[in-house]
Structure formats: C-alpha cells, structure tokens
Design an enzyme around this catalytic site. Structure first.
Site, short mmCIF file in Angstrom:
data_model
loop_
_atom_site.label_atom_id
_atom_site.label_comp_id
_atom_site.label_asym_id
_atom_site.label_seq_id
_atom_site.Cartn_x
_atom_site.Cartn_y
_atom_site.Cartn_z
N ASP A 203 0.10 -8.60 -3.46
CA ASP A 203 -1.09 -9.37 -3.10
C ASP A 203 -1.83 -9.84 -4.36
O ASP A 203 -1.96 -9.09 -5.32
CB ASP A 203 -2.01 -8.43 -2.28
CG ASP A 203 -3.19 -9.14 -1.68
OD1 ASP A 203 -2.97 -10.08 -0.90
OD2 ASP A 203 -4.34 -8.75 -1.99
N GLU A 253 14.60 0.74 -11.24
CA GLU A 253 15.15 2.10 -11.20
C GLU A 253 15.92 2.31 -9.89
O GLU A 253 16.63 3.29 -9.73
CB GLU A 253 14.01 3.14 -11.26
CG GLU A 253 13.26 3.15 -12.57
CD GLU A 253 11.93 3.93 -12.46
OE1 GLU A 253 11.71 4.63 -11.45
OE2 GLU A 253 11.12 3.79 -13.40
C1 GLC Z 1 -4.48 -12.22 -0.03
C2 GLC Z 1 -4.23 -11.92 1.42
C3 GLC Z 1 -5.51 -12.10 2.16
C4 GLC Z 1 -6.53 -11.14 1.60
C5 GLC Z 1 -6.70 -11.33 0.10
C6 GLC Z 1 -7.48 -10.22 -0.53
O1 GLC Z 1 -4.79 -13.53 -0.28
O2 GLC Z 1 -3.19 -12.72 1.91
O3 GLC Z 1 -5.35 -11.88 3.54
O4 GLC Z 1 -7.76 -11.34 2.22
O5 GLC Z 1 -5.46 -11.36 -0.54
O6 GLC Z 1 -6.72 -9.04 -0.60
#
Ligand code: GLC
Length: 536
Positions: A203, A253
C-alpha cells in the site's frame, strides 16, 4: 504459464473481505465466507486472490489502519483460518496475495499508544513522524501539508508537537528513517511468508520516505491521483528504492513469491520501481482515468505495453478497485462528468445504465486480451454498478467527513456482494449487510447470472478461459489502425476489435472466439468488442 512467474500473466481477483461473503451472519464479510465461495472463484477461472487488509483494525479506513500486523481482525476470523484458506486455495490452484500497509499504522497500534504516553524526543516517538509545531508555543502545524482525505496532514497532541498523517487522522505515518521500523516490517513479511502467503500488495508504496527538511508544498495532496510534481516532500522520493530492495531481499528468501506496488507516480518514474531487485510488478492505474474514447485507450495501451517491454516487466490492467467508482457507472456517465464529485450533486440524467453495461462488457474483453496480468475487482464480474445513491447517514469512508462533505467517498463500490436473488442481504450472509444493497443487486446476483449464458458473469468466465487458451503463452502485441473510433490489435493469430464510435462497423473476417454482444446482424455495434481467429 511459467508457474514460477505466475503473476506475469495471471488474472488476480481482488477480495474486499468485508464485503465479499459473510460466514457468521454478523453483517461483515469474513474468511469463513470467503472459504465457502472458493469454488465460485475456481469456476470463474482466476489465478490468484488479493485480499484487502484483514488485520486487527478499528476500520476507520476500511482496514488500511492496522492495529496489529500479525493478528487477523476478529470480525474477519483468525490466523488459523487464514492458514486453512491458504491450503484450500492452493489445492484449487490459486495463489494468495496479502495487502500490507507500511506507510502508516492505526492510532490504536501499540507503538502509537506508547508514543503518545512517551515524552517528545523519546525512542517511542521516533517510530512516527512527530515534529514541533510552529508559532510561539507550537500552536501551528509544522508544515502546510494537507492530508489525502482532506484537511491538514498534522494533528497536535497537546505538548507543542504534532504527528504526521498523510491519510486519515487515525493513520499516523511511520518514520522509515528509523531502523526499528524497517526491521519490524522484515519480521511482518516473514510472519506471513512462513504461513504460505504467495505475495504482497504494498500500500502507498511511493509514500514512505519524507523530505527530512520538511518544506512547505505548493500543491495539496489529491486522493488517488498520480502526483507528478517533482521533488515532492512525501511522494516518490529517491530513498524509497532502498526500502524496495530491502523488502525484495526478504521475499527472495522464499521461492516463487511476488510483490506488487501501489505506486501513484509519473509514468517515467514507475520503471524505477520495477528494477530486478525491487518490485515484481506495479499497478498501472491509467485506465481508471481513461474516458471511453478510442484515441485515449489506444494511447494508454501503447504506452503501457511499450514501457513494460522496454524493461522486461509485465504490464497490469485495472478497470476498477475499492478506491474508485465502479466502471459500468463511470462508462455510463456522459463524457466530461467528474465521477468523483458527481454522486453528490448529479445531474442524475447524465447516467445511461445500458450504455455503461455495454461498455463494461467490451472493456472486459480488452483487459482480458492485453499482454500482462489483469486485476478484477470483486463484483466487476457481476457487472455491479456503483451504489452512488447511498444515503449519507450510512457513509463510512473517512473521505466524506474529511472532505467537508464535498465527496461521498468510496463506499459505493464497497457494497456487499449479492450471491442470491433474494434474502435479507441477497445471500451475502444470513442477516443484513453492513452497507445497504440496492434492489438491482437481486437480478445481478451470482446465482441468477450463473444460469444466464448472456450475463456479465458468463462473459467473464468465457473470457478468462479463452484468455488462457489464446493469450498467455505468447505475449506479442501489435496495434492495428482501423480508424479513430476503433481499438484494434492482434495477439498472435487472434484479432481484437472494439468499436468505440457512434455507428456499427464491419465485422472482421475470421472465426469468432468471443463477442460482447450477440447481435451482430448489422456489423459490430457501438460499444462492443469481438475476438476473432484471423483468416489464414
Ligand atoms: C491506498 C488504499 C486506500 C487507502 C489508502 C491509505 O490508496 O488503496 O484504500 O485508503 O491507501 O492506506
């Protein structure tokens, strides 16, 4: 398919766990529900599942606010159930990708609670980005940075210091300058890899490193739009690559694992994330912002395919995900309408549902026939529309409040799936679902569509199976110029033609493999696609 590099050509199905299937009847989707629906996913033909965050969380940002990275949220299930899920998915031939959120934790995370209880300058505070405020007694934020969901990106804690949150106020940013933070994520990676997870979706992969000079910015952060500004203090900084390499070395790993970056960066910067010792893959979000227009589609496709070829990577295709309006609704809106703000004020007559559905069928045949891998967001195979008219009282996404009620946010694409034509939540669970489902979900349910050869679900199944037969072994791609209203290309001996114009066009010669419409008596209709075996 080369099994070791399954992700290069795979169809990855995105499971928004909270809204997929509810196994225990509490209104929230869970791992038990997901396990019960694995046969459905197998029948759909997907190669892998990516699960949105399922960790312990107050769910202030749908689970992207993690309180404990090694614990599954009780509403979703247990780690033992995840282990069983992994075994079952593997026995059905499907891989599993977990979502990992390294940029920020939840304010409920033990580290953040410890930081709040510790004095400024302490090691516990150093795991996050605390700064002294400006002004005589620190009453002003340290910089003018704004949060992606709206409002300032800093929150005061009452002692003259402020913490940084690029996203919601409940999502404090971790300090990636701190070695303890880096080591913790090595360990979290290993925790899940040891349990058999096949990969990670990382993310906000472009956000972890902050300019340590903390300069003011000229432009506000915008939700989920590529930030192309050069030298931005928190997007796409050079130091990110060192972190990418560290993640990769942990992954290496283990055999056959992968990681895919959610990196909203300029097209010329993205290849840097895909160097051999960094990510295996990155999402290409360009189609999310592409209007239904052959010129735009042709250019987005050509750019992505060329960029991938140049660096020996595989391209990825995404029509929808949990952050954007579902594409049948996007494509149903009149050209020029801003789909991010439209659900609030309309005009409602700008939406043509039938047009959106036709285009969504054709779009499926585009993404399923392009080289690289394709991500399918749950419910897209059912042709679910955006539930844009959710009453504001039920909205859960922080965007609604943080945008000062200017944007309804992302709940409309997260409404729980319909499995059956009736029942309290259309078969999602035994009771009501956590977000209300519209009546139109009944006829769109999986059970109804399974029986209908002309349904969106049947089209997705047919496309995924035909894709495996025709498009996976040979990744060659050649665009064909059939005029300004047509998207056309060949993949080996298959010709793909999509009519984005305003009048039918002649059907291409050759044996039809798949067509998005069954009425081609007057040629290939508008908003339609066909795959044909080229005449020899
Ligand atoms: C990313 C995710 C989103 C979330 C953001 C913060 O963009 O796809 O849903 O709100 O990260 O973590």
């Amino acid at each position: 398919m080369n099994q070791a590099e399954w992700w290069k050509t795979g169809v990855v199905y995105q499971v928004y766990v909270r809204s997929f299937a509810d196994g225990n009847g509490d209104g929230t989707g869970d791992i038990a529900g997901l396990r019960s629906r694995l046969p459905y996913l197998k029948a759909l033909g997907v190669d892998a599942l990516w699960m949105n965050p399922w960790y312990d969380s107050p769910l202030r940002d749908g689970g992207y606010d993690v309180a404990d990275y090694r614990k599954i949220d009780e509403r979703f299930g247990t780690t033992a159930e995840v282990e069983e899920l992994i075994t079952e998915a593997h026995s059905l031939g499907m891989k599993l990708i977990a979502d990992l959120v390294p940029n920020h934790t939840s304010t409920d995370h033990a580290w953040f609670q410890e930081a709040l209880a510790s004095p400024p300058g302490s090691p516990a505070r150093d795991r996050y980005v605390f700064k002294e405020g400006k002004g005589e007694s620190g009453e002003l934020p340290p910089t003018n940075w704004t949060a992606v969901f709206g409002g300032p990106a800093w929150e005061p804690v009452g002692d003259g210091t402020w913490y940084l949150h690029i996203f919601d106020v409940s999502q404090p940013d971790l300090n990636w300058e701190n070695e303890e933070v880096r080591a913790e994520f090595d360990s979290v990676f290993r925790f899940w890899l040891d349990r058999g997870i096949d990969g990670f979706r990382i993310d906000v992969a472009h956000g972890m490193v902050k300019d340590q000079a903390f300069p003011d910015v000229e432009r506000a952060a915008v939700l989920l739009e590529s930030d192309l500004a050069e030298d931005h203090p928190f997007w796409d900084r050079e130091g990110i690559h060192e972190i990418n390499r560290r993640f990769r070395s942990v992954l290496d790993e283990y055999d056959g694992r992968m990681m895919v970056a959610e990196a909203w960066v300029a097209p010329d910067r993205l290849p840097l994330y895909l160097r051999p010792d960094e990510y295996h893959q990155s999402f290409n979000f360009d189609l999310l912002g592409t209007e239904w227009n052959a010129g735009e589609f042709n250019s987005v496709i050509a750019t992505a395919v060329e960029a991938a070829e140049k660096i020996g990577a595989s391209s990825t295709w995404v029509l929808s995900n949990h952050d954007v309006m579902r594409h049948p609704t996007r494509y149903g809106l009149d050209a020029g309408i801003n789909w991010r703000t439209w659900p609030l004020d309309g005009p409602t007559d700008a939406l043509d549902v039938a047009r959106g559905n036709r285009r969504a069928r054709a779009a499926c045949m585009i993404t399923m026939s392009l080289p690289g891998s394709t991500y399918v967001y749950q419910g897209e195979e059912l042709g679910l529309p955006e539930v844009w008219d959710l009453p504001v009282e039920v909205l859960d996404d922080p965007t609604w409040v943080r945008s000062d009620k200017q944007m309804k946010g992302r709940d409309g694409c997260r409404v729980p799936l319909p499995w059956e034509p009736d029942g309290p939540s259309f078969g999602f669970g035994s009771g009501n679902a956590w977000l209300p489902q519209p009546d139109v979900f009944g006829p769109l349910s999986a059970a109804v569509q399974t029986e209908d050869a002309a349904s969106m679900l049947s089209l997705y199944r047919a496309a995924i199976f035909a894709r495996r037969e025709h498009f996976v072994h040979d990744q060659s791609f050649a665009p064909i110029d059939m005029g300004t209203d047509v998207v056309a290309y060949t993949r080996g001996d298959v010709l793909v033609v999509v009519n984005m114009g305003e009048a039918p066009i002649e059907m291409p010669d050759g044996e039809v493999i798949l067509c998005s419409t069954d009425d081609v008596s007057a040629g290939l209709p508008i908003d339609s696609a066909v795959w044909v075996h080229r005449a020899r």
